[in-house]
Design a protein around this motif. Structure first.
Motif, PDB file in Angstrom:
ATOM      1  N   TYR A   1      44.389  54.501  27.998  1.00  0.00           N
ATOM      2  CA  TYR A   1      43.066  54.989  28.419  1.00  0.00           C
ATOM      3  C   TYR A   1      42.534  54.323  29.680  1.00  0.00           C
ATOM      4  N   TYR A   2      43.277  53.355  30.227  1.00  0.00           N
ATOM      5  CA  TYR A   2      42.751  52.600  31.371  1.00  0.00           C
ATOM      6  C   TYR A   2      43.697  52.736  32.563  1.00  0.00           C
ATOM      7  N   PRO A   3      43.589  53.861  33.303  1.00  0.00           N
ATOM      8  CA  PRO A   3      44.538  54.084  34.399  1.00  0.00           C
ATOM      9  C   PRO A   3      44.456  53.039  35.502  1.00  0.00           C
ATOM     10  N   SER A   4      43.318  52.335  35.600  1.00  0.00           N
ATOM     11  CA  SER A   4      43.205  51.333  36.669  1.00  0.00           C
ATOM     12  C   SER A   4      43.819  49.998  36.258  1.00  0.00           C
ATOM     13  N   ALA A   5      44.196  49.859  34.986  1.00  0.00           N
ATOM     14  CA  ALA A   5      44.809  48.607  34.525  1.00  0.00           C
ATOM     15  C   ALA A   5      46.323  48.771  34.474  1.00  0.00           C
ATOM     16  N   ALA A   6      47.022  47.668  34.690  1.00  0.00           N
ATOM     17  CA  ALA A   6      48.470  47.672  34.463  1.00  0.00           C
ATOM     18  C   ALA A   6      48.705  47.458  32.968  1.00  0.00           C
ATOM     19  N   TYR A   7      49.855  47.906  32.513  1.00  0.00           N
ATOM     20  CA  TYR A   7      50.248  47.692  31.120  1.00  0.00           C
ATOM     21  C   TYR A   7      51.470  46.776  31.115  1.00  0.00           C
ATOM     22  N   ILE A   8      51.329  45.633  30.454  1.00  0.00           N
ATOM     23  CA  ILE A   8      52.435  44.681  30.361  1.00  0.00           C
ATOM     24  C   ILE A   8      52.981  44.737  28.943  1.00  0.00           C
ATOM     25  N   ILE A   9      54.292  44.893  28.836  1.00  0.00           N
ATOM     26  CA  ILE A   9      54.939  44.925  27.527  1.00  0.00           C
ATOM     27  C   ILE A   9      55.961  43.805  27.466  1.00  0.00           C
ATOM     28  N   ILE A  10      55.856  42.993  26.427  1.00  0.00           N
ATOM     29  CA  ILE A  10      56.800  41.904  26.212  1.00  0.00           C
ATOM     30  C   ILE A  10      57.678  42.276  25.023  1.00  0.00           C
TER      31      ILE A  10
ATOM     32  N   LEU B   1      39.247  44.153  34.590  1.00  0.00           N
ATOM     33  CA  LEU B   1      40.351  44.276  33.646  1.00  0.00           C
ATOM     34  C   LEU B   1      41.583  44.615  34.484  1.00  0.00           C
ATOM     35  N   VAL B   2      42.462  43.630  34.657  1.00  0.00           N
ATOM     36  CA  VAL B   2      43.617  43.808  35.540  1.00  0.00           C
ATOM     37  C   VAL B   2      44.794  44.394  34.772  1.00  0.00           C
ATOM     38  N   ALA B   3      44.968  43.946  33.526  1.00  0.00           N
ATOM     39  CA  ALA B   3      46.109  44.436  32.748  1.00  0.00           C
ATOM     40  C   ALA B   3      45.814  44.342  31.260  1.00  0.00           C
ATOM     41  N   ILE B   4      46.544  45.154  30.518  1.00  0.00           N
ATOM     42  CA  ILE B   4      46.507  45.145  29.062  1.00  0.00           C
ATOM     43  C   ILE B   4      47.914  44.796  28.613  1.00  0.00           C
ATOM     44  N   TYR B   5      48.020  43.775  27.762  1.00  0.00           N
ATOM     45  CA  TYR B   5      49.336  43.352  27.298  1.00  0.00           C
ATOM     46  C   TYR B   5      49.520  43.700  25.837  1.00  0.00           C
ATOM     47  N   HIS B   6      50.721  44.082  25.465  1.00  0.00           N
ATOM     48  CA  HIS B   6      51.093  44.079  24.048  1.00  0.00           C
ATOM     49  C   HIS B   6      52.583  43.816  23.936  1.00  0.00           C
TER      50      HIS B   6
ATOM     51  N   ILE C   1      50.287  53.603  33.877  1.00  0.00           N
ATOM     52  CA  ILE C   1      50.439  54.833  33.100  1.00  0.00           C
ATOM     53  C   ILE C   1      49.268  55.717  33.474  1.00  0.00           C
ATOM     54  N   ILE C   2      49.577  56.769  34.226  1.00  0.00           N
ATOM     55  CA  ILE C   2      48.522  57.614  34.777  1.00  0.00           C
ATOM     56  C   ILE C   2      48.820  59.060  34.417  1.00  0.00           C
ATOM     57  N   ALA C   3      47.911  59.660  33.645  1.00  0.00           N
ATOM     58  CA  ALA C   3      48.060  61.065  33.251  1.00  0.00           C
ATOM     59  C   ALA C   3      49.437  61.330  32.656  1.00  0.00           C
TER      60      ALA C   3
ATOM     61  N   GLU D   1      41.216  55.556  44.244  1.00  0.00           N
ATOM     62  CA  GLU D   1      41.414  54.132  43.954  1.00  0.00           C
ATOM     63  C   GLU D   1      42.841  53.750  44.344  1.00  0.00           C
ATOM     64  N   ASN D   2      42.962  52.645  45.027  1.00  0.00           N
ATOM     65  CA  ASN D   2      44.280  52.197  45.476  1.00  0.00           C
ATOM     66  C   ASN D   2      44.951  51.414  44.347  1.00  0.00           C
ATOM     67  N   LEU D   3      45.964  52.024  43.753  1.00  0.00           N
ATOM     68  CA  LEU D   3      46.664  51.365  42.652  1.00  0.00           C
ATOM     69  C   LEU D   3      47.891  50.663  43.202  1.00  0.00           C
ATOM     70  N   SER D   4      47.832  49.365  43.224  1.00  0.00           N
ATOM     71  CA  SER D   4      48.948  48.603  43.754  1.00  0.00           C
ATOM     72  C   SER D   4      50.130  48.700  42.807  1.00  0.00           C
ATOM     73  N   MET D   5      51.315  48.669  43.385  1.00  0.00           N
ATOM     74  CA  MET D   5      52.513  48.741  42.571  1.00  0.00           C
ATOM     75  C   MET D   5      53.034  47.350  42.244  1.00  0.00           C
ATOM     76  N   ASN D   6      52.194  46.355  42.402  1.00  0.00           N
ATOM     77  CA  ASN D   6      52.608  45.060  41.884  1.00  0.00           C
ATOM     78  C   ASN D   6      51.414  44.316  41.315  1.00  0.00           C
ATOM     79  N   LEU D   7      51.731  43.262  40.608  1.00  0.00           N
ATOM     80  CA  LEU D   7      50.730  42.514  39.862  1.00  0.00           C
ATOM     81  C   LEU D   7      51.132  41.054  39.937  1.00  0.00           C
ATOM     82  N   SER D   8      50.177  40.189  40.241  1.00  0.00           N
ATOM     83  CA  SER D   8      50.510  38.760  40.221  1.00  0.00           C
ATOM     84  C   SER D   8      49.803  38.090  39.053  1.00  0.00           C
ATOM     85  N   LEU D   9      50.517  37.141  38.430  1.00  0.00           N
ATOM     86  CA  LEU D   9      49.989  36.421  37.275  1.00  0.00           C
ATOM     87  C   LEU D   9      49.803  34.957  37.654  1.00  0.00           C
TER      88      LEU D   9
END
Length: 138
Positions: free
Chosen positions: A100-109, A77-82, A124-126, A1-9
């Protein structure tokens, strides 16, 4: 799976997440970002059933439902925020362990300084934390 190193909102999503995080403070806020590929289009606020200042847990039943709705609508599911109400915009050890979701980005505010929210985004992968770029579409 191609995990992009950026995310657009999409426009308004970051503001929505920051408002949600401020409303949840002093507890952690959390939610999902839905969209396609690496573009988040929709913010889905979730309740933190831990009601904690240092951890979050989404209602498992509601999470399963939301993920099913995404599959049915063809969204991803593009990202998980907390939020970290008092901590930095970096994943905690617990965040890494429970990623638990390596294909999702994790956004922390971080609301350590509520007047100046800080936003961090990661894959966050492995157990490895990779910082990624967030592009806010205006």
């Amino acid at each position: 799976e191609n995990l992009s190193m950026n995310l657009s909102l999409a426009p308004g999503l970051l503001e929505d997440m920051i408002s949600h995080a401020k409303a949840a403070r002093p507890r952690e806020g959390c939610g999902l970002l839905a969209g396609s590929q690496n573009a988040a289009e929709r913010f889905i606020p979730m309740a933190n059933i831990q009601a904690s200042e240092t951890e979050y847990e989404m209602d498992p039943q509601r999470l399963v439902e939301e993920l099913r709705f995404l599959r049915e609508s063809g969204e991803q599911l593009v990202a998980i925020y907390h939020s970290h109400p008092f901590g930095a915009a970096r994943p905690s050890e617990r965040d890494v362990r429970l990623a638990y979701y390596p294909s999702a980005a994790y956004i922390i505010i971080s609301l350590a300084d509520p007047a100046k929210p800080q936003v961090g985004a990661f894959r966050i992968i492995a157990g490895e934390i990779l910082e990624i770029e967030v592009h806010v579409i205006v």
